[in-house]
Design an enzyme around this catalytic site. Structure first.
Site, short mmCIF file in Angstrom:
data_model
loop_
_atom_site.label_atom_id
_atom_site.label_comp_id
_atom_site.label_asym_id
_atom_site.label_seq_id
_atom_site.Cartn_x
_atom_site.Cartn_y
_atom_site.Cartn_z
N GLY A 1 -56.88 -5.60 46.23
CA GLY A 1 -58.06 -6.45 46.41
C GLY A 1 -59.33 -5.75 45.97
CB CYS A 2 -60.66 -2.37 46.64
SG CYS A 2 -60.64 -2.56 48.44
CB THR A 3 -58.21 -2.78 41.81
OG1 THR A 3 -57.89 -1.52 42.42
CG2 THR A 3 -58.15 -2.66 40.31
N GLY B 1 -63.80 -5.05 42.18
CA GLY B 1 -64.57 -4.17 41.30
C GLY B 1 -64.52 -4.63 39.85
CE LYS C 1 -57.12 4.95 51.25
NZ LYS C 1 -58.05 5.98 50.88
#
Length: 157
Positions: free
Chosen positions: A44-46, A49, A39
């Site tokens: 974690g995704c930030t 990325g 998401k």
């Protein structure tokens, strides 16, 4: 049919940020990293990325293009990309076609509830469109560095 190591990845098209249509066939001659994440704008995704962002020049030097994929909308992706200054495109996979091709939809648990979600996974495709390496169930720390090392080694091969 899901992707298999050392076999060509079926060409696919998908909508991406910056008004682009992603096409695997159009990237022949370049290595491609496709990373799937659950998401936009979650911790974690930030962090993941940002890792790809911070190593972007090193990936470019290894003849490797990076793309992130989640089920979020293009609008959400544009906001996420802009806020984090990602120099690569994000692919919107609302219908889960790309997720299914790479077999990254898994049964997950959160607060005791089960749901189908994206398993954080990364795939390295060589310049001829053949899947050379995959990482599934990824833990973010150290992951981008491992993918970069594999991309650099493959580029020299």
């Amino acid at each position: 049919m899901a992707v298999v190591i050392d076999t060509p990845v079926a060409d696919f098209e998908a909508q991406a940020t910056s008004g682009q249509t992603f096409s695997l066939a159009a990237l022949k001659g370049k290595q491609v990293v496709i990373y799937f994440y659950p998401k936009d704008s979650t911790p974690g995704c930030t962090t993941q990325g940002q890792g790809f962002r911070d190593q972007h020049e090193a990936f470019k030097a290894a003849n490797t293009e990076v793309f992130g994929v989640s089920r979020d909308s293009l609008k959400s992706h544009e906001n996420f990309k802009g806020k984090q200054a990602f120099p690569f495109e994000l692919i919107s996979d609302k219908d889960e076609a790309v997720c299914q091709l790479f077999d990254v939809i898994k049964l997950k648990k959160l607060y005791g509830k089960e749901y189908l979600g994206v398993d954080r996974s990364t795939f390295l495709i060589d310049k001829d469109g053949v899947l050379r390496q995959e990482w599934r169930g990824v833990k973010v720390p150290g992951h981008v560095e491992a993918v970069l090392a594999a991309a650099q080694a493959l580029n020299k091969a």
